[in-house]
Design a protein around this motif. Sequence first.
Motif, PDB file in Angstrom:
ATOM      1  N   ARG A  45       0.852  -1.184   0.000  1.00 23.37           N
ATOM      2  CA  ARG A  45       0.000   0.000   0.000  1.00 23.37           C
ATOM      3  C   ARG A  45       0.890   1.238   0.000  1.00 23.37           C
ATOM      4  NH1 ARG A  45      -5.140   0.042   3.955  1.00 23.37           N
ATOM      5  NH2 ARG A  45      -5.264  -1.988   2.894  1.00 23.37           N
ATOM      6  N   TYR A  94      -7.842   3.441  -0.913  1.00 20.02           N
ATOM      7  CA  TYR A  94      -8.343   3.461   0.454  1.00 20.02           C
ATOM      8  C   TYR A  94      -8.303   4.880   1.019  1.00 20.02           C
ATOM      9  CZ  TYR A  94      -7.559  -1.597   0.371  1.00 20.02           C
ATOM     10  OH  TYR A  94      -7.579  -2.928   0.060  1.00 20.02           O
ATOM     11  N   TRP A 105      -9.334   3.361   8.530  1.00 21.94           N
ATOM     12  CA  TRP A 105      -9.334   3.038   7.106  1.00 21.94           C
ATOM     13  C   TRP A 105     -10.744   2.737   6.621  1.00 21.94           C
ATOM     14  CZ3 TRP A 105      -4.894   3.385   4.261  1.00 21.94           C
ATOM     15  CH2 TRP A 105      -3.684   3.436   4.968  1.00 21.94           C
ATOM     16  N   GLY A 108     -12.167   0.469   0.942  1.00 19.88           N
ATOM     17  CA  GLY A 108     -11.494   0.508  -0.351  1.00 19.88           C
ATOM     18  C   GLY A 108     -12.469   0.531  -1.518  1.00 19.88           C
TER      19      GLY A 108
END
Length: 115
Positions: A45, A94, A105, A108
């Motif tokens: 990521r 995200y 978070w 996504g």
Amino acid sequence: QVRLVESGGGLVQPGGSLRLSCAASRNIVSFVYMGWYRQAPGKERELVATIALRGGTNYADSVKGRFTISRDTAKDTVYLQMNSLKPEDTAVYYCNGYYAGSSYWGQGTQVTVSS
């Protein structure tokens, strides 16, 4: 409890545009910063862009001049406007926010750039 919900992903041709949205469950001005990250298959990521409490922005070199992060405090929403998209921008994007000492978070949203 903080929830971040992304939307706006999809399939787009190279050179096209998309706008991602991240809706927060609380007032976004209470976040130290909010940002967008992405993860492509088989890769780690990575940071795409962030926007700080006072509005300062930061971008990955790979998206500078093409992507713009912004926010609407009345809607508690952060946006990522993506222009001139390339196949290498394909990833799950995200939303991230730092609030009260914790990082949160979203689930996504998939962005696919392909002809």
